[in-house]
Design an enzyme around this catalytic site. Structure first.
Site, PDB file in Angstrom:
ATOM      1  N   GLU A  66       7.797  -9.930   6.119  1.00  0.00           N
ATOM      2  CA  GLU A  66       6.999 -10.046   7.243  1.00  0.00           C
ATOM      3  C   GLU A  66       5.594 -10.369   6.973  1.00  0.00           C
ATOM      4  OE1 GLU A  66       4.305  -7.106  10.044  1.00  0.00           O
ATOM      5  OE2 GLU A  66       4.240  -6.643   7.749  1.00  0.00           O
ATOM      6  N   ASP A 108       7.312  -5.467   4.035  1.00  0.00           N
ATOM      7  CA  ASP A 108       6.056  -5.198   4.860  1.00  0.00           C
ATOM      8  C   ASP A 108       4.936  -5.791   4.488  1.00  0.00           C
ATOM      9  OD1 ASP A 108       4.990  -3.276   7.290  1.00  0.00           O
ATOM     10  OD2 ASP A 108       3.632  -2.868   5.482  1.00  0.00           O
ATOM     11  N   HIS A 124       0.953  -1.438  -0.149  1.00  0.00           N
ATOM     12  CA  HIS A 124      -0.082  -0.060  -0.044  1.00  0.00           C
ATOM     13  C   HIS A 124       0.839   1.192  -0.078  1.00  0.00           C
ATOM     14  CE1 HIS A 124       0.564  -1.451   4.207  1.00  0.00           C
ATOM     15  NE2 HIS A 124       1.057  -0.019   4.299  1.00  0.00           N
TER      16      HIS A 124
HETATM   17  C1  NOJ Z   1       3.224  -3.928   9.534  1.00  0.00           C
HETATM   18  C2  NOJ Z   1       4.029  -2.777  10.165  1.00  0.00           C
HETATM   19  O1  NOJ Z   1       4.940  -3.468  11.132  1.00  0.00           O
HETATM   20  C3  NOJ Z   1       3.142  -1.882  10.747  1.00  0.00           C
HETATM   21  O2  NOJ Z   1       3.765  -1.020  11.718  1.00  0.00           O
HETATM   22  C4  NOJ Z   1       2.265  -1.223   9.978  1.00  0.00           C
HETATM   23  O3  NOJ Z   1       1.508  -0.356  10.705  1.00  0.00           O
HETATM   24  C5  NOJ Z   1       1.606  -2.222   8.912  1.00  0.00           C
HETATM   25  N1  NOJ Z   1       2.598  -3.301   8.418  1.00  0.00           N
HETATM   26  C6  NOJ Z   1       1.142  -1.549   7.774  1.00  0.00           C
HETATM   27  O4  NOJ Z   1       2.090  -1.098   7.082  1.00  0.00           O
END
Ligand code: NOJ
Ligand code: CA
Length: 828
Positions: free
Chosen positions: A254, A212, A114
């Protein structure tokens, strides 16, 4: 002499991430260099010495791009720039270069899923014609009914994954905050645009990227829109493209998923090299609180094998809430009950507290959890501040409780910034039981018994054994379920880890018969335990204690330090001084003890050496010849540590031959330096044999040079006497060396000077130097050779040590030192 600018480069190792120790931080939270209350790249660069001293080998930077900062930068408005509050692209490049110079790699964020709604792509999309390429950069719908099976992740803040956009006259899809529209990976243009983002940062030299929210790239009706095959397909192409263009880079997924879904991000070794192991984290906390090893063993038993070139990333805490998504409902209730009794501590499906707070500031528990983090299979990730037991502020909203300024000292704003406290991006922690005045880097650096020092020792120990990063895992199952025991094996290394999860003393009876004949050696104290036989091996464990043992065959004890010296063979890429970085550095450090035992000036011959390490390395040049002046710290099992000066040089060809013949004992290792245009083979040796080094030193004195190191500076200076004595430019004087002294090594310059280098680097006043100065300055004592110059080592902590003293050379039947007032050791 040229100025020294370059330092050490990185190991040319495609699997560097397996041996890494990663430090996670946000640039805005680390150090503010321009007093505006916000940390910046200038500040981070200034603090790199701290990270190097801690011993971490990689830094993971949270998003630092231009952004409205409604999700702490995970709402990116421009992928290829730096948020102006944190500095400029050029500041980032300086940081990257300086990190690499210290052997530290840099991992950045790649948020593919995003953007911010402020990104130019979104602004263009909402105005573009429906169905056009620009419009389709994001996921649109006329109604909010599609993809109903996808869960809402930020459930405390959002009620739907769709938000109406009045400009576009349509709903757009978002898995996180409504101001973070999801990109549409069905549109090939999106994939291409993001690949050029990756190229942009990797071409600059970034070593790794954390992907991410990677499970959410694609959406499909009737699925939960996570981990779809299309997402993996995209990752494979991205990886292929990276491998074609770059060397030694790493992708870290992640994916907050169950083990079998998370391993999918490794693919067949052709997607990400690393992925976070989310489920193991809450289970470590559960095991500790339940005083039972089951949760840890159970989740690791459910974790499939991973491809050879892949590695898990392990963590205890990070910048988000301690997520409880990967536990059952009962387990979540338990975790809330025991770790978040106050509802203010809870957010989304997790707990917004830091490590030290969660563990009630019980240092035994904190140490135990870190010891597990550092010994279970995977690469440990430390969250900034947790190494000093930093506290949190659960009243700050969102996840800001764990994002407060790093605590450097007890000064205003914890030494983080000189701005008004009101101006800080977030307030510092001032709760009495975790106040920054007590928990800060300065206070802990000054106390070798602090948590920071404990962490440094843990980091250093892990780096000594590859088994921690690369070894196999085998659990032992002692009857006592409060004791977790396992081995890690890699090549000839076998490490046994035993942890008492209980608050009370426990015993463990272990079946170690597979290691019969070995004598366990406790790694931190080097104490040797009784040899292992066929009978059960019984150990008593204090509350929350843990042991790391090396299981070494009897007879090969202290194999790393005190053995007979076998010729050490090393190979590095680029420049020879890369022997001081990465894995090679550890190998050299391990061999130092054996080398020192052979030196006349080494005072610790009769003692049991526990370990040796470089505490300082400073390059100095004369013409094209370079020497690294190093300080080696020797730790003994019983006595206090000592420090020694070890100047090291590299020679090849004829010069190397000469040294091999005339002074073979001065050779530390055979060294091959791989370069673009071939290999150079030579030796690493004690630079006291080097006339060029001698010239570089007297030149440094003559020019009052200051050689900057990481822990301190070498400061050279001359006295009035030097000016009076000297007849020709000092660097023109013929240099010779005097060897075979008991505690010093000397250079003689023509008939003019003698420079005595002290091998033991004791902090404080050096009597030889004091007396020499006194007699030179105050007393017209003609039998004392005047002090012409000095070289001192001044640490950043304000201590000084004499390293060298330059005096008038006085002939007296060929023996200069019989003329000095401190003729303690005549030259034989
Ligand atoms: C995971 C990140 O660690 C977090 O901090 C973030 O709000 C979300 N992804 C959205 O990018
Ligand atoms: Ca700033």
């Amino acid at each position: 002499m040229r100025e020294i600018t370059e330092g050490f480069t990185l190991d040319d190792d495609p699997s560097w991430y397996k041996d890494a120790i990663i430090y996670e931080l946000h640039v805005r939270a680390f150090y503010d260099s321009n007093d505006d209350g916000i940390g910046d790249f200038g500040g981070l660069t200034e603090k790199l010495d701290y990270l190097q001293d801690l011993g971490v080998t990689a830094v993971w930077l949270l998003p630092f791009y231009p952004s409205p900062l409604k999700d702490d930068g995970y709402d990116i408005a421009d992928y290829t720039n730096v948020h102006p509050s944190y500095g400029s692209l050029s500041d980032f490049k300086t940081f990257l270069r300086e990190a690499h110079r210290r052997g530290i790699r840099v991992i950045t964020e790649l948020v593919l899923n995003h953007t911010s709604d402020q990104h130019a792509w979104f602004q263009r999309a909402r105005r573009a014609r429906p169905g056009s390429v620009w419009r389709d950069f994001y996921v649109w719908s006329d109604n909010p009914e599609k993809y109903k099976d996808a869960r809402i992740i930020f459930k405390d803040f959002e009620t739907s994954n769709w938000t109406w956009d009045p400009v576009a006259n349509a709903y757009y899809w978002h898995r996180f905050y409504h101001h973070q529209p999801d990109l549409n990976f069905e549109n090939p243009e999106v994939g291409r645009s993001l690949k050029s983002v990756v190229n942009f940062w990797l071409s600059m030299g970034v070593d790794g990227m954390r992907l991410d929210a990677i499970p959410y790239l694609y959406e499909r009706e009737g699925t939960n829109c996570e981990n779809l095959p299309e997402t993996h397909q995209y990752l494979r192409t991205l990886r292929r493209q990276i491998d074609q263009r770059f060397r030694n880079r790493m992708l870290l997924a992640e994916a907050n998923q169950w083990p079998e879904d998370a391993v999918a991000y490794f693919g067949n070794g052709d997607e990400c090299q690393m992925a976070f192991h989310f489920p193991v984290m809450p289970r470590m906390f559960m095991a500790l609180r339940m005083e039972d090893r089951f949760p840890i063993i159970d989740i690791l038993a459910q974790t499939p094998h991973i491809p050879e070139n892949c590695q898990w990333a392990l963590f205890l805490r990070n910048h988000d809430e301690l997520t409880l998504e990967m536990v059952t409902d009962e387990e979540r209730d338990y975790m809330y009950r025991v770790y978040a009794h106050d509802p203010q501590m809870r957010i989304n499906l997790g707990i917004r507290r830091r490590l030290a707070s969660l563990l009630g500031k019980d240092w035994n528990r904190i140490e135990l959890m870190n010891a597990l983090l550092f010994s279970l299979p995977g690469t440990p990730v430390i969250y900034y501040g947790d190494e000093i037991g930093m506290g949190d502020n659960i009243y700050l909203g969102d996840r800001n409780s764990v994002r407060t300024p790093m605590q450097w000292s007890s000064d205003r704003n914890a030494g983080f910034s000189k701005a008004s406290p009101h101006r800080l991006y977030l307030p510092t922690v001032i709760d009495p039981d975790s106040h920054y005045e007590a928990f800060n880097v300065e206070a802990q650096q000054n106390n070798p018994h602090s948590m920071l020092w404990w962490m440094k020792r843990l980091v250093a120990m892990r780096k000594r054994y590859k088994a921690f990063g690369r070894g196999t895992l085998e659990f032992l199952y002692p009857d006592n379920h409060r004791v977790l025991a396992f081995t890690r094996r890699y090549q000839d290394e076998v490490i046994l880890v035993i942890a008492n999860l209980s608050r009370f003393v426990q015993y463990a009876s272990l079946d170690l018969s597979a290691f019969k004949g070995s004598a366990p050696i406790e790694l931190f104290g080097r104490a040797e335990f009784p040899p292992i036989s066929d009978s059960p091996y019984v150990l008593t464990l204090g509350p929350h204690s843990f042991y790391w043992f090396a299981l070494t065959p009897v007879g090969a004890i202290f194999e790393r330090s005190n053995s007979q010296r076998a010729p050490l063979q090393l190979a590095v890429s680029g420049h020879w001084s890369n022997v001081f970085s990465g894995r090679t550095r550890v190998t050299v450090e391990d061999s130092l003890a054996a080398y020192l035992q052979t030196r006349r000036w080494f005072g610790g011959k009769a003692r049991q050496i526990k370990g040796t390490e470089f505490t300082e390395i400073v390059p100095i040049r004369w013409d094209s010849a370079e020497t690294c002046i190093t300080e080696v710290q020797v730790e003994y099992t019983e006595e206090d540590p000592e420090r020694y000066l070890m100047p090291l040089s590299f020679a090849s060809g004829e010069r190397a031959e000469q040294i091999r013949e005339s002074a073979p004992a001065a050779i530390l290792a055979q060294l091959t330096v791989r370069k673009k245009d071939g290999e150079e083979t030579g030796i690493l040796y004690d630079a006291i044999l080097d006339k060029d080094f001698g010239r570089a030193l007297i030149d440094a004195i003559d020019r009052r040079r200051q050689l900057r190191g990481t822990a301190g500076d070498f400061v050279a200076s001359f006295t009035r006497a030097m000016r009076e004595i000297r007849s020709v430019p000092v660097t023109n004087l013929e240099v010779s060396t005097i060897r075979a002294e008991q505690s010093n090594s000397s250079f003689v310059y023509g008939d003019e000077f003698i420079l005595k280098l002290f091998r033991r680097v004791d902090r404080g006043v050096n009597p030889d130097l004091e007396i020499g100065h006194f007699l030179t300055d105050r007393v017209p004592f003609q039998h004392t050779p005047p002090v012409a110059g000095t070289i001192e080592y001044r640490t950043k902590r304000g201590e000084t040590a004499s390293v060298g003293i330059l005096q008038k050379y006085i002939h007296n039947e060929g023996d200069a030192w019989s003329q000095t007032l401190a003729p303690s050791r005549p030259i034989p």
